[in-house]
Design a protein around this motif. Structure first.
Motif, PDB file in Angstrom:
ATOM      1  N   THR A 198      28.058   3.371  42.689  1.00 38.60           N
ATOM      2  CA  THR A 198      27.745   4.362  43.728  1.00 38.60           C
ATOM      3  C   THR A 198      26.473   5.119  43.389  1.00 38.60           C
ATOM      4  N   ALA A 199      26.348   5.497  42.126  1.00 36.02           N
ATOM      5  CA  ALA A 199      25.148   6.216  41.702  1.00 36.02           C
ATOM      6  C   ALA A 199      23.910   5.349  41.870  1.00 36.02           C
ATOM      7  N   ALA A 200      24.038   4.037  41.551  1.00 37.86           N
ATOM      8  CA  ALA A 200      22.887   3.139  41.679  1.00 37.86           C
ATOM      9  C   ALA A 200      22.499   2.966  43.142  1.00 37.86           C
ATOM     10  N   THR A 201      23.510   2.826  44.011  1.00 39.30           N
ATOM     11  CA  THR A 201      23.225   2.679  45.451  1.00 39.30           C
ATOM     12  C   THR A 201      22.547   3.924  46.000  1.00 39.30           C
ATOM     13  N   ARG A 202      23.055   5.079  45.554  1.00 40.73           N
ATOM     14  CA  ARG A 202      22.445   6.325  46.005  1.00 40.73           C
ATOM     15  C   ARG A 202      20.995   6.429  45.546  1.00 40.73           C
ATOM     16  N   ASN A 219      17.648   6.659  48.002  1.00 41.50           N
ATOM     17  CA  ASN A 219      16.627   7.693  47.853  1.00 41.50           C
ATOM     18  C   ASN A 219      15.243   7.083  47.693  1.00 41.50           C
ATOM     19  N   THR A 220      15.190   5.963  46.905  1.00 39.94           N
ATOM     20  CA  THR A 220      13.893   5.289  46.704  1.00 39.94           C
ATOM     21  C   THR A 220      13.382   4.711  48.013  1.00 39.94           C
ATOM     22  N   ALA A 221      14.294   4.123  48.814  1.00 37.90           N
ATOM     23  CA  ALA A 221      13.879   3.538  50.099  1.00 37.90           C
ATOM     24  C   ALA A 221      13.336   4.605  51.036  1.00 37.90           C
TER      25      ALA A 221
END
Length: 378
Positions: free
Chosen positions: A323-327, A331-333
């Motif tokens: 979940t943290a990685a997806t978040r 944010n990067t996108a």
């Protein structure tokens, strides 16, 4: 008629028997004995061995008082008297009650000190000191079987029993007691803190799981006389009470309750046993469960439970990280959506990682056409 010559040495005495009967005591010197039809016999005794052991002892004491007074030291003890016999001032023998003996008078000075033993089983201090350490004397003291000698250590006490009854408590030090006419025994008691192990106790929990437990307890005596007057074996009584307390603590709880709070066993056992020992002169200073052994199949089940729990924890952590990685990607996108330069840098970073996996690259038309072909700016 015959004449018989007998020589008695200076350290000897002779007993003249005529036809087997006592006639007189022969003194040192040469004696000429005239025998007609009578049978004369002379028995010689060395004064180095003053004890007169002979079948005529009782006869002489009863019928020849003048001879006994002149030649012997007479010893007659009643049923309530014991004697300390010395030779030239050295204690050599303890005489039991009822002793009747004769000792030759000569160069060995035999004396007997008579002691009345009716008043108390305890030997007088002076007598006990004379009997102490008989093995260190140049000559062994005989007859000590009639005396019980006990040494109570500094950290302990002695429980004196006379004829099976508890008499009193002995303090540390040396003690001696008459055994004549009574049964005397001393049980040594350790007054220091002692450990008692209760091992291999098979007990069912409330949910019918068989456990094997090992318990250790520390205890001491607070009143030795009270403990032994109330209990034949205080340590055995304490052991049984610890068993009962352990069963009460384990049998009324489930396995999960015991595993969640292991100290509950110590608390329950301590409270129950302390209440049971009140008034018995015993004190419980601490209780602790050393081991709780589970049956084999229960070990396997618990291992599986622990493994499943750990797997669930690992899964939760993995999901949290995803979940943290997806978040972070989201944010990067969002950043790159409004910033073409940032997007271009990300594309170049991706191109760099791709290029690291390629051993050889052939370029046609220049590097700008390659980059423009692979990555196009919006």
């Amino acid at each position: 008629m015959t004449i018989k010559r007998v020589t008695v040495k200076k350290n000897e005495r002779g007993l003249l028997l005529r036809n087997g009967d006592f006639e007189r005591v022969l003194q040192p010197g040469t004696h000429w004995l005239l025998a007609a039809l009578d049978e004369l016999k002379v028995e010689l005794f060395s004064l180095d061995q003053p004890a007169f052991v002979h079948p005529l002892t009782d006869y002489l004491m009863a019928k020849e008082p003048a001879v006994v007074e002149a030649e012997f030291t007479r010893v007659e003890l009643s049923e309530h008297e014991a004697g300390l016999r010395t030779e030239n001032g050295v204690l050599v023998e303890l005489l039991p009650p009822g002793t009747r003996r004769l000792y030759w008078r000569g160069h060995v000075d035999v004396r007997v000190e008579v002691i009345d033993i009716r008043a108390s089983a305890v030997l007088p201090t002076a007598v006990a000191e004379r009997l102490a350490q008989p093995q260190l004397r140049p000559r062994t003291v005989t007859g000590l079987a009639g005396v019980l000698q006990v040494e109570v250590p500094e950290y302990g006490a002695g429980l004196l029993r006379v004829d099976g009854k508890v008499d009193r408590l002995l303090e540390s030090g040396a003690h001696a007691f008459w055994k004549f006419g009574r049964t005397v025994a001393v049980e040594l008691v350790d007054l220091r803190l002692q450990a008692l192990e209760v091992t291999g106790q098979e007990i069912l929990t409330r949910d019918k799981v068989a456990l094997r437990l090992n318990l250790s307890a520390n205890w001491r005596y607070t009143d030795v006389l009270r403990a032994f007057q109330a209990l034949p074996k205080p340590a055995d009584h304490l052991y049984r009470e610890l068993q009962f307390g352990l069963r009460a603590a384990v049998g009324t709880r489930t396995l999960d309750e015991l595993l969640e709070n292991k100290s509950v066993i110590d608390e329950v056992v301590t409270a129950q046993v302390t209440a049971k020992l009140a008034g018995y002169g015993l004190q419980l200073d601490g209780v602790g469960v050393k081991d709780i052994v589970l049956p084999g199949e229960m070990k396997t089940i618990l291992a599986q439970v622990v493994e499943a729990g750990k797997a669930a924890e690992a899964n939760v952590i993995r999901r949290r990280e995803e979940t943290a990685a997806t978040r972070a990607l989201l944010n990067t996108a969002k950043v790159m959506e409004d910033n073409p330069v940032a997007l271009r840098l990300k594309e170049l970073e991706t191109l760099e990682r791709v290029a690291e996996r390629i051993d050889k690259i052939s370029v046609f038309g220049g590097l700008d056409q390659v980059l423009n072909g692979l990555v196009k700016l919006r």
